[in-house]
Scaffold this motif. Structure first.
Motif, PDB file in Angstrom:
ATOM      1  N   ALA A   1       1.019  -0.976   0.241  1.00 52.46           N
ATOM      2  CA  ALA A   1      -0.020   0.318  -0.013  1.00 52.46           C
ATOM      3  C   ALA A   1       0.909   1.445   0.145  1.00 52.46           C
ATOM      4  O   ALA A   1       0.800   2.610  -0.684  1.00 52.46           O
ATOM      5  CB  ALA A   1      -0.563  -0.074   1.304  1.00 52.46           C
ATOM      6  N   GLN A   2       2.320   1.565   0.921  1.00 50.00           N
ATOM      7  CA  GLN A   2       2.704   2.219   0.745  1.00 50.00           C
ATOM      8  C   GLN A   2       3.923   2.786  -0.321  1.00 50.00           C
ATOM      9  O   GLN A   2       4.219   3.771  -1.298  1.00 50.00           O
ATOM     10  CB  GLN A   2       3.556   2.628   2.079  1.00 50.00           C
ATOM     11  CG  GLN A   2       3.375   2.018   2.843  1.00 50.00           C
ATOM     12  CD  GLN A   2       2.014   3.594   3.086  1.00 50.00           C
ATOM     13  OE1 GLN A   2       2.486   4.354   2.984  1.00 50.00           O
ATOM     14  NE2 GLN A   2       1.159   2.874   4.797  1.00 50.00           N
ATOM     15  N   CYS A   3       3.488   1.745  -1.030  1.00 49.80           N
ATOM     16  CA  CYS A   3       4.556   1.912  -2.530  1.00 49.80           C
ATOM     17  C   CYS A   3       4.259   2.220  -3.993  1.00 49.80           C
ATOM     18  O   CYS A   3       4.032   3.131  -4.824  1.00 49.80           O
ATOM     19  CB  CYS A   3       5.316   0.637  -3.096  1.00 49.80           C
ATOM     20  SG  CYS A   3       6.844  -0.205  -2.714  1.00 49.80           S
ATOM     21  N   ARG A   4       2.263   1.504  -3.459  1.00 51.75           N
ATOM     22  CA  ARG A   4       1.567   2.627  -4.797  1.00 51.75           C
ATOM     23  C   ARG A   4       1.151   3.313  -4.379  1.00 51.75           C
ATOM     24  O   ARG A   4       0.571   4.516  -5.766  1.00 51.75           O
ATOM     25  CB  ARG A   4       0.376   0.931  -4.242  1.00 51.75           C
ATOM     26  CG  ARG A   4       0.438  -0.126  -4.682  1.00 51.75           C
ATOM     27  CD  ARG A   4      -1.165  -1.301  -5.112  1.00 51.75           C
ATOM     28  NE  ARG A   4      -1.757  -1.415  -4.143  1.00 51.75           N
ATOM     29  CZ  ARG A   4      -1.576  -1.653  -2.926  1.00 51.75           C
ATOM     30  NH1 ARG A   4      -0.922  -2.740  -2.621  1.00 51.75           N
ATOM     31  NH2 ARG A   4      -2.823  -1.087  -1.591  1.00 51.75           N
ATOM     32  N   ARG A   5       1.191   4.287  -3.231  1.00 49.73           N
ATOM     33  CA  ARG A   5       0.637   5.759  -2.938  1.00 49.73           C
ATOM     34  C   ARG A   5       1.763   6.458  -2.795  1.00 49.73           C
ATOM     35  O   ARG A   5       2.640   7.025  -2.900  1.00 49.73           O
ATOM     36  CB  ARG A   5       0.458   5.367  -1.166  1.00 49.73           C
ATOM     37  CG  ARG A   5      -1.347   5.065  -1.142  1.00 49.73           C
ATOM     38  CD  ARG A   5      -1.524   4.902   0.169  1.00 49.73           C
ATOM     39  NE  ARG A   5      -3.012   4.322   0.674  1.00 49.73           N
ATOM     40  CZ  ARG A   5      -3.520   3.673   1.449  1.00 49.73           C
ATOM     41  NH1 ARG A   5      -2.361   3.968   2.437  1.00 49.73           N
ATOM     42  NH2 ARG A   5      -4.467   2.836   1.320  1.00 49.73           N
ATOM     43  N   GLY A   6       3.610   6.243  -3.757  1.00 46.78           N
ATOM     44  CA  GLY A   6       3.934   6.649  -3.537  1.00 46.78           C
ATOM     45  C   GLY A   6       5.032   6.986  -2.727  1.00 46.78           C
ATOM     46  O   GLY A   6       6.463   7.795  -2.816  1.00 46.78           O
ATOM     47  N   ARG A   7       5.052   6.116  -1.427  1.00 46.09           N
ATOM     48  CA  ARG A   7       5.092   7.112   0.099  1.00 46.09           C
ATOM     49  C   ARG A   7       6.373   5.267  -0.014  1.00 46.09           C
ATOM     50  O   ARG A   7       5.829   4.640   1.276  1.00 46.09           O
ATOM     51  CB  ARG A   7       4.699   6.657   1.015  1.00 46.09           C
ATOM     52  CG  ARG A   7       3.925   7.386   0.745  1.00 46.09           C
ATOM     53  CD  ARG A   7       3.239   8.002   2.413  1.00 46.09           C
ATOM     54  NE  ARG A   7       2.288   7.152   2.293  1.00 46.09           N
ATOM     55  CZ  ARG A   7       0.680   7.026   2.516  1.00 46.09           C
ATOM     56  NH1 ARG A   7       0.377   8.353   2.391  1.00 46.09           N
ATOM     57  NH2 ARG A   7       0.339   6.660   3.010  1.00 46.09           N
ATOM     58  N   TYR A   8       6.677   5.428  -0.914  1.00 49.39           N
ATOM     59  CA  TYR A   8       8.068   3.591  -1.407  1.00 49.39           C
ATOM     60  C   TYR A   8       9.462   4.136   0.057  1.00 49.39           C
ATOM     61  O   TYR A   8       9.358   3.062   0.601  1.00 49.39           O
ATOM     62  CB  TYR A   8       8.894   3.987  -2.364  1.00 49.39           C
ATOM     63  CG  TYR A   8      10.114   4.162  -2.980  1.00 49.39           C
ATOM     64  CD1 TYR A   8      10.327   4.489  -2.250  1.00 49.39           C
ATOM     65  CD2 TYR A   8       8.852   5.390  -4.320  1.00 49.39           C
ATOM     66  CE1 TYR A   8      11.975   5.610  -2.803  1.00 49.39           C
ATOM     67  CE2 TYR A   8      10.649   6.323  -4.349  1.00 49.39           C
ATOM     68  CZ  TYR A   8      11.299   5.777  -3.852  1.00 49.39           C
ATOM     69  OH  TYR A   8      11.958   7.412  -4.283  1.00 49.39           O
TER      70      TYR A   8
END
Length: 350
Positions: free
Chosen positions: A108-115
């Motif tokens: 979820a964090q990666c998909r939201r750009g907060r990798y």
């Protein structure tokens, strides 16, 4: 299908390996083989970070424990010398800066750009992932960022700490006219200072107790306060934003009290697990307090700022060692007060 090796690469390499607290040895290891979408990089320069020093001196940082041999070093630059299956972004010979953390890409964090918040991040020199104090490393091609020849090997490596500075300035929402206080004039404080000025800070005050580092902060355009002699209150510091880079709990509380109404506090330095918070000051002035964890999507900005000359990274590279001098690099700051950023050049034959 195996990895392609477009130019001859030796079968083995040297690596500086931490086996335990203050136990660092040079070992001969196999050169790593790049996997799918990975590139093989001949390491040119590696900066020595406070976290490397902490692992060397204590064998752990919080929950991350060195319980098996570990190669330190995560601020790195190099040259692409090979590619794994499906890797196509870089030609052999391309100079690159290494973004040392590869996320899972799907959470979820990666998909939201907060990798940077990916729970499965594989980050160089964070147990059990080996770092870059060695002659060759492999890295996902998307995290090997091409750099122009105008950047030195040292500067290309120091895009990593600059990314911390860029991230902190973004988190602090520094814009033209912002008054910024930066506590701590170590390498991170000095790149945060430069980033804040580029983002438009009208005033940047840097505090520390070491005169040599405060002198460099003044060179880079800051007003300075030696807090061993003068408190921030006595110096009349008033800030819209605090970028806290010291990690020193008493300094944090004092600095927060210098932040005005609707101000912002960005905690960058890693000190103890808990700090005293002047809660009444924070609540009555509606001050935002946030942490930072590494960075995300910062390399294009960092490359642009360093290449254009708006930020000077070479000024921070104060000492240079070959791979056999890695232990000296890790201990330089303890013996030489002029130390800012010791650099290791793994492929120098020393």
């Amino acid at each position: 299908m195996g990895a392609t090796m477009p130019e001859p690469v030796p079968p083995t390499m040297r690596a500086a390996v931490l086996r335990g607290v203050k136990d660092l040895v040079l070992e001969e290891r196999p050169v790593p083989v790049p996997g799918p979408r990975e590139v093989l990089i001949r390491v040119s320069a590696v900066g020595t970070c406070g976290s490397d020093v902490h692992y060397y001196e204590h064998g752990r940082i919080g929950d991350f424990v060195v319980d098996a041999p570990l190669v330190l070093g995560h601020e790195a630059s190099g040259v692409v010398v090979g590619a794994g299956p499906g890797a196509s972004l870089h030609e052999v010979g391309q100079r690159v800066s290494l973004e040392p953390g590869v996320p899972c890409f799907t959470c979820a964090q990666c998909r939201r750009g907060r990798y940077n918040l990916c729970p499965d991040m594989r980050f160089f020199a964070t147990p059990p992932i080996d770092g870059a104090f060695c002659e060759y490393v492999v890295l996902h091609e998307e995290f090997a960022h091409a750099v122009p020849d105008a950047l030195s090997d040292d500067a290309a490596a120091l895009l990593e700490p600059l990314s911390v500075g860029v991230w902190s300035a973004r988190k602090a929402r520094v814009t033209p006219g912002t008054r910024v206080l930066i506590t701590g004039a170590g390498p991170i404080g000095l790149v945060a200072l430069q980033a804040a000025r580029v983002f438009g800070a009208s005033e940047a005050v840097v505090s520390d107790v070491r005169p040599q580092r405060l002198a460099i902060a003044r060179e880079l355009g800051a007003l300075t306060v030696d807090v061993s002699a003068t408190t921030l209150a006595e110096a009349g510091v008033e800030a819209d934003v605090l970028i806290e880079c010291s990690g020193h709990p008493p300094a944090i509380g004092e600095a927060i009290r210098r932040v005005g109404r609707a101000g912002r506090v960005v905690l960058v330095g890693m000190g103890g697990d808990e700090i005293p918070l002047p809660l009444a000051h924070v609540q009555n002035r509606e001050i935002e307090v946030t942490g930072t964890f590494r960075y995300a999507n910062t390399w294009p900005t960092a490359i642009s700022l360093a290449t254009s000359g708006q930020i000077d990274l070479d000024r921070l590279a104060t000492h240079h060692f070959g791979l056999s001098g890695t232990e000296q690099a890790l201990t330089a700051a303890a013996t030489d007060p002029t130390t800012i950023k010791p650099m290791v050049h793994p492929n120098d034959q020393t």
